[in-house]
Design a protein around this motif. Structure first.
Motif, PDB file in Angstrom:
ATOM      1  N   ASP A 193       0.838  -1.193   0.000  1.00  0.00           N
ATOM      2  CA  ASP A 193       0.000   0.000   0.000  1.00  0.00           C
ATOM      3  C   ASP A 193       0.878   1.249   0.000  1.00  0.00           C
ATOM      4  O   ASP A 193       1.797   1.370   0.800  1.00  0.00           O
ATOM      5  N   GLU A 194       0.593   2.191  -0.890  1.00  0.00           N
ATOM      6  CA  GLU A 194       1.430   3.377  -1.064  1.00  0.00           C
ATOM      7  C   GLU A 194       0.861   4.643  -0.419  1.00  0.00           C
ATOM      8  O   GLU A 194       1.505   5.689  -0.456  1.00  0.00           O
ATOM      9  N   ASN A 195      -0.329   4.569   0.165  1.00  0.00           N
ATOM     10  CA  ASN A 195      -0.961   5.783   0.688  1.00  0.00           C
ATOM     11  C   ASN A 195      -0.097   6.512   1.706  1.00  0.00           C
ATOM     12  O   ASN A 195       0.159   7.704   1.579  1.00  0.00           O
ATOM     13  N   TYR A 196       0.340   5.816   2.750  1.00  0.00           N
ATOM     14  CA  TYR A 196       1.096   6.505   3.793  1.00  0.00           C
ATOM     15  C   TYR A 196       2.457   6.966   3.284  1.00  0.00           C
ATOM     16  O   TYR A 196       2.904   8.072   3.611  1.00  0.00           O
ATOM     17  N   ALA A 197       3.108   6.154   2.481  1.00  0.00           N
ATOM     18  CA  ALA A 197       4.422   6.538   1.942  1.00  0.00           C
ATOM     19  C   ALA A 197       4.321   7.867   1.192  1.00  0.00           C
ATOM     20  O   ALA A 197       5.155   8.760   1.362  1.00  0.00           O
ATOM     21  N   ARG A 198       3.285   8.013   0.398  1.00  0.00           N
ATOM     22  CA  ARG A 198       3.083   9.246  -0.369  1.00  0.00           C
ATOM     23  C   ARG A 198       2.785  10.433   0.552  1.00  0.00           C
ATOM     24  O   ARG A 198       3.369  11.505   0.424  1.00  0.00           O
ATOM     25  N   GLU A 199       1.882  10.229   1.494  1.00  0.00           N
ATOM     26  CA  GLU A 199       1.505  11.314   2.388  1.00  0.00           C
ATOM     27  C   GLU A 199       2.645  11.703   3.321  1.00  0.00           C
ATOM     28  O   GLU A 199       2.805  12.881   3.649  1.00  0.00           O
TER      29      GLU A 199
END
Length: 194
Positions: free
Chosen positions: A31-37
């Protein structure tokens, strides 16, 4: 940032709680959501900044991106295998090693980066303690980035003081964030002084 990165509430909100390693058979990716944020909103922003928060530009006058898609992919791999601790939502997430991405990870590389080349070797997170240490190093990679102090400084000023700060004001608060200047304590990120 490390505390927030291990927070179950953040893991649920940005969907990386129970994020698993890549599976080429099913096509699953971390999952990339937190990495991006983490990069876009919590630390370095979208473009590189000078010490007073002005965009740094390339030879063509275009702003230089702080990170790209491959950086998001690599950071997402550092946040795999984290899950809720028992039934207590207030405790930090803990690693599940079977879901952990153990391959090498290329984090942001910048002048003065504290991890040689921003590179984490394969199998670094092979134990639970290693996973927590790797999350800490991943967070520290963006926290130590030269764009972090002016990015955070401008956010703080705009939220708490004025919507249109001068570059000099951003620079003074960024200095304090770095631990420098007349208001710095010598400790990076000491929010008591900024």
């Amino acid at each position: 940032l490390e505390w927030v990165s291990l927070s179950y509430q953040m893991g649920i909100y940005l969907t990386y709680n129970n994020s698993s390693k890549a599976d080429p058979v099913t096509g699953r990716v971390p999952d990339e959501n937190y990495a991006r944020e983490l990069m876009q909103l919590f630390s370095v922003g979208l473009i590189e900044l000078d010490p007073e928060g002005r965009p740094i530009v390339d030879a063509f006058g275009e702003p230089i991106p702080t990170y790209g898609l491959e950086d998001v992919v690599q950071f997402a791999r550092s946040f795999t295998g984290l899950r809720r601790t028992d039934r207590d939502d207030r405790l930090p997430m803990t690693p599940r090693l079977s879901d952990r991405e153990l391959g090498d990870k290329q984090l942001l590389e910048y002048p003065g980066v504290f991890i040689a080349g921003g590179y984490l070797p394969a199998n670094f997170g092979a134990t639970e303690a290693d996973v927590i240490a790797e999350v800490g190093l991943t967070v520290q990679n963006v926290f130590e980035h030269p764009s972090c102090p002016p990015f955070i400084a401008e956010l703080l000023i705009k939220r708490f003081v004025t919507s249109n700060p001068t570059r000099a004001y951003v620079g003074r608060v960024a200095d304090a964030f770095r631990g420098d200047g007349p208001h710095g304590t010598g400790f990076r990120g000491d929010l008591g002084t900024t």
